[in-house]
Design a protein around this motif. Structure first.
Motif, short mmCIF file in Angstrom:
data_model
loop_
_atom_site.label_atom_id
_atom_site.label_comp_id
_atom_site.label_asym_id
_atom_site.label_seq_id
_atom_site.Cartn_x
_atom_site.Cartn_y
_atom_site.Cartn_z
N HIS A 297 0.82 -1.22 0.00
CA HIS A 297 0.00 0.00 0.00
C HIS A 297 0.86 1.28 0.00
O HIS A 297 1.98 1.24 -0.44
CB HIS A 297 -0.99 -0.03 1.17
CG HIS A 297 -1.68 -1.38 1.26
ND1 HIS A 297 -2.72 -1.74 0.43
CD2 HIS A 297 -1.43 -2.47 2.05
CE1 HIS A 297 -3.09 -3.00 0.71
NE2 HIS A 297 -2.33 -3.45 1.68
N GLU A 312 -2.61 0.33 7.77
CA GLU A 312 -1.72 -0.76 7.36
C GLU A 312 -0.48 -0.20 6.64
O GLU A 312 0.62 -0.68 6.83
CB GLU A 312 -2.47 -1.73 6.43
CG GLU A 312 -1.60 -2.91 5.99
CD GLU A 312 -2.27 -3.79 4.94
OE1 GLU A 312 -3.46 -3.59 4.64
OE2 GLU A 312 -1.57 -4.67 4.41
N HIS A 366 2.45 -7.10 4.69
CA HIS A 366 1.07 -6.63 4.86
C HIS A 366 0.58 -6.92 6.27
O HIS A 366 1.23 -7.63 7.04
CB HIS A 366 0.15 -7.34 3.84
CG HIS A 366 0.37 -6.85 2.44
ND1 HIS A 366 -0.47 -5.95 1.83
CD2 HIS A 366 1.36 -7.13 1.56
CE1 HIS A 366 -0.01 -5.70 0.61
NE2 HIS A 366 1.09 -6.40 0.42
N ALA A 367 -0.58 -6.34 6.58
CA ALA A 367 -1.30 -6.71 7.80
C ALA A 367 -2.73 -7.01 7.37
O ALA A 367 -3.26 -6.40 6.44
CB ALA A 367 -1.24 -5.59 8.82
ZN LIG Z 1 -2.33 -5.28 2.63
#
Ligand SMILES: [Zn+2]
Length: 463
Positions: A297, A312, A366-367
């Motif tokens: 992101h 995130e 990522h989360a």
């Molecule tokens: Zn993500």
């Protein structure tokens, strides 16, 4: 005035340490057993421990054709098929067009150009040795006789029957050891650290060697050449390895295992040529690996939003930078990040970064988001060549995070699908879970996970 002072100091030095009671004896040159009578006013000189001879001696006494171009200060020496070009003041020369390094540059002194006799002699196929006590250079063109002419009859410093090691050099991919001939060298590989060892039995360093190359005789008879600019070779060490029998050992210290070929000429030149393509049989394990770290992101795309409103994109950037810092400390790893600030890249741009860099590993951070109760870490891969990377990194990530182990899964994400190298996507925890979210934004947790991920990458790369 300065020059004069140096000269006076040099003369004093010679008076204080006269060789065998003769003060500042002239250097004698013996060619095939007969001493050359030098033209009056012409002298060989010992300059910085290198014996230099006027080019006039080269042409008149050694019989080579010599040319001198005043404008470029270039000396050309020719004999048969061999052409040496040297420039006054320059420590590189060419032999038949190939560049070689000189341990002494030609110099112009009192209008006379002096050249290093050892280099000229050996290049023209002479055996060259030096008797430091009598200040005599021996040149021997009779290479077929097994070196029996050296040392010449009549007491001198080299009264042994040992093979004389006259010079060691490393250029391009070649180690060259000039000896008086008749050597039966053996070579072998050793590992941890990788090196190639050459042993020359029944040999010793000649006085000429001691005069022209680094040889520490205070502790052990040894020295070294630092090799610069040849990938995979760190240095060349040499030593009188054993006294009984007298053995000279030369070691090429490598940064990775390499094959080699050794040849030994009748004239006494031992050549060890490194096989630069030996990566096919013994891969260069220290070739740098490229790791691409992708922070998911960015900018207008915040990714998942946590239960307390955390983004995130901020978690992924922090983690990517921490992992980058750790990987930068690894000498064998070259690390690239797809972004290192709050910017946005499309998925295909992220893929391009890794593919263009021909990366060995791609790792996207990522989360997760899901139901409030969902918790834990999971790792995704897409192509089968990524499974082992996924398993290795996941193991360390779970250990470091201490959250629930949700396992390694396959997933159809563009960044791990369209990249060409082993590629994985980490979902470290759930921002939608209050406990996970707090952990994901805790510095201690982040540092631990970054270290775990790096451990996994290193283990996967075999480091
Ligand atoms: Zn993500």
């Amino acid at each position: 005035m300065k020059k004069l002072k140096v000269l006076v100091a040099l003369l004093c030095f010679m008076w204080i340490f006269p060789g065998l009671g003769q003060a500042a004896a002239d250097i004698k040159i013996v060619l095939d057993g007969s001493q050359l009578s030098l033209p009056s006013g012409v002298k060989a000189e010992n300059i910085n421990s290198k014996v230099m001879i006027p080019i006039r001696v080269v042409s008149e006494k050694l019989g080579y054709s010599v040319g001198w171009e005043q404008k470029t200060k270039t000396v050309t020496i020719k004999q048969d098929q061999t052409v040496i070009k040297m420039v006054a003041g320059k420590k590189t020369a060419t032999v038949n067009g190939s560049t070689v390094n000189l341990d002494a540059a030609p110099i112009i002194k009192n209008g006379t150009t002096l050249v290093p006799i050892r280099f000229v002699g050996e290049t023209m196929g002479l055996q060259v040795s030096w008797n430091n006590q009598t200040k005599t250079v021996y040149l021997n063109s009779n290479s077929g006789s097994g070196g029996s002419e050296i040392p010449p009859a009549g007491g001198n410093g080299n009264d042994s029957n040992l093979i004389q090691v006259n010079g060691i050099s490393f250029t391009d991919s070649k180690l060259m050891i000039a000896t008086s001939g008749g050597a039966a060298p053996t070579a072998f590989k050793m590992s941890a650290p990788d090196r190639i060892v050459v042993d020359i039995p029944n040999a010793e360093f000649s006085s000429l060697f001691a005069d022209t190359q680094a040889l520490d005789i205070t502790k052990s008879i040894a020295g070294q050449i630092v090799v610069d600019g040849y990938e995979g070779v760190e240095k060349v060490r040499y030593a009188l390895f054993s006294n009984d029998p007298s053995t000279v050992r030369v070691v090429i210290d490598l940064s990775y295992a390499m094959n080699y070929k050794m040849t030994s000429s009748n004239a006494g030149l031992i050549t060890v040529t490194l096989d630069t393509d030996s990566g096919t049989t013994t891969p260069p394990t220290t070739k740098k690996k490229t790791v691409v770290i992708d922070a998911g992101h960015g900018d207008q795309d915040p990714g998942a939003i946590g239960v307390t409103g955390k983004y995130e994109k901020n978690f992924t950037l922090t983690m990517a930078l921490k992992i980058e810092q750790l990987l930068k400390k690894e000498p064998g790893i070259n690390v690239i990040t797809t972004r290192d600030d709050d910017t946005f890249l499309t998925l295909s741009e992220r893929v391009k970064v890794a593919n263009n860099a021909k990366a060995d590993v791609f790792l996207s951070i990522h989360a997760n988001a899901g139901p409030a109760s969902a918790t834990g870490s999971e790792t995704y891969y897409n192509r089968s060549n990524s499974k082992s990377l996924a398993n290795t990194v996941h193991k360390y990530m779970v250990q470091a995070a201490g959250l629930r182990d949700r396992g390694v899964k396959t997933g159809n994400f563009a960044v791990i699908r369209d990249t060409t190298m082993p590629a994985i996507l980490l979902e470290v925890g759930f921002l939608s879970n209050k406990n996970d979210e707090a952990a994901l934004f805790n510095t201690t947790f982040q540092n631990r996970v970054a270290e775990g991920v790096v451990k996994g990458i290193k283990e996967y790369l075999g480091m």
